[in-house]
Write a protein that holds these residues in place. Sequence first.
Motif: not given
Length: 455
Positions: A100-118
């Motif tokens: 619902a906000s830019y901050g939530m979206l940014l956090a979502a992208f960071v979390l998925t990115g970390i999981a993908v990298g591992a």
Amino acid sequence: MARSGRRTTGWRATVAVAMSNYIEAGSIIAIATSLGRWQERFGLDDLAVGLLASLSANAFGAAAGAAIGGPLCDRYGRKFIYTYDLLLYMAGVLLAVFAASYGMLLAAFVLTGIAVGAGVTASWTYIAEEAPAHQRAAHVGTAQLAWSIGPMLGYLLAVVVAPLGLLGSRLVFAHLFLVAALTWWVRRGLAESEIWRSRKESPSEHFTFLSSLRGLFTSRVNFGAMVFLVGVYALWNAVAGQAGIFQPRVYEAAGFTSETEQYLVQVLLWGCTSAATYLGFMLLADRVSRRWLYCGGAALGVFAWVTLIYAPASTWTLLVFAIGWGVSSGVGAQAFYGLWASELFATRYRASAQGVLFLAARMLVGLVSVGFPVLLTQIGLKGLGVLIIGLLVGSLLVGTIWAPRTQGKSLEQIERERYGPAGVRSVGAAWSGGRPAPAGRRSAAVEPDRGRSRG
């Protein structure tokens, strides 16, 4: 090591592990097809959009996950990563669904990115270790196949849900949650890599989280392999990363402005990648000269981008690019990187090396991603053409000239040839560049590939 439920082995295990690549590519396409809508919804400028892209599964987020996950994978096992990475991924995509906000979206992208990298670094490692020596490329290619099917289906979904606007984009992320949940359930039965288990039980293999990383930089044979693979993968991925997440903007800069047309061309492109991965890489890379297979794919990629950037905008230009870049991606740098990165390092370093290499590649993508949309607006695609073509030509030359001769050999045989009788303790082994290694050995690192070798 305890196993839960029915044991998953063979091709079923390969497919289950390869799904990390579907999830990675699917995440990138979900971001690529939704960036414009997020930008409009939250009133973002190009720099904010670039930050979203650079911190996602396409760049810095995945880089961080790889840097952490690789050493953990070597320290605690391949199965350890699979126990937790998809749980983090599912949390991230759910956050994107309800952002619902830019901050939530940014956090979502960071979390998925970390999981993908591992997950991706562990997947290439596990698949190569469990594959028969004479079918290693075929098994590793399954990960590449999953990586190409992800964007193809992602763009098809984007076309279907386009009338729904931002809600449609949220649904694309929701489908990734369902795929991740199913994959996590199937992976519960995975057995630990037998090669890792046997090494782990050896008294000489006790090491800390940082010791495997230290070994990568203090061993000449490890460091040389890393330099080679950075040249192959990181240079190519700096272009492919922008194409993956900014391709609709690239098409627009090239004169193709219809969103539906852009997405359908991407479906064709990724369909060609899927076909080339199976028919070109999975069926041929265990049988024919890997050097020339790689060279052909990389050269076709250069031709495709030269056509898109410098040829007049037309339907034929678009088709030549989609088919050329699609086929190139199926038999090019990423497929060979996944194979060579698993072959050129000893078991205790294998996942850590892939973590460091993935980190380097995605860091480069991230740095370029921050400024790419701005530069694309200011100087246009032709202005960026020299950089794009230069990176692709660099990857072509490195992979063709120094292609390793590892075909048909077991990982244990390759390790003995590269590290000597003392194995991974022989950290002074030289990067021979195709010349005879010390003590009468021949290194598998960069010896010319002249076709199929006997294992």
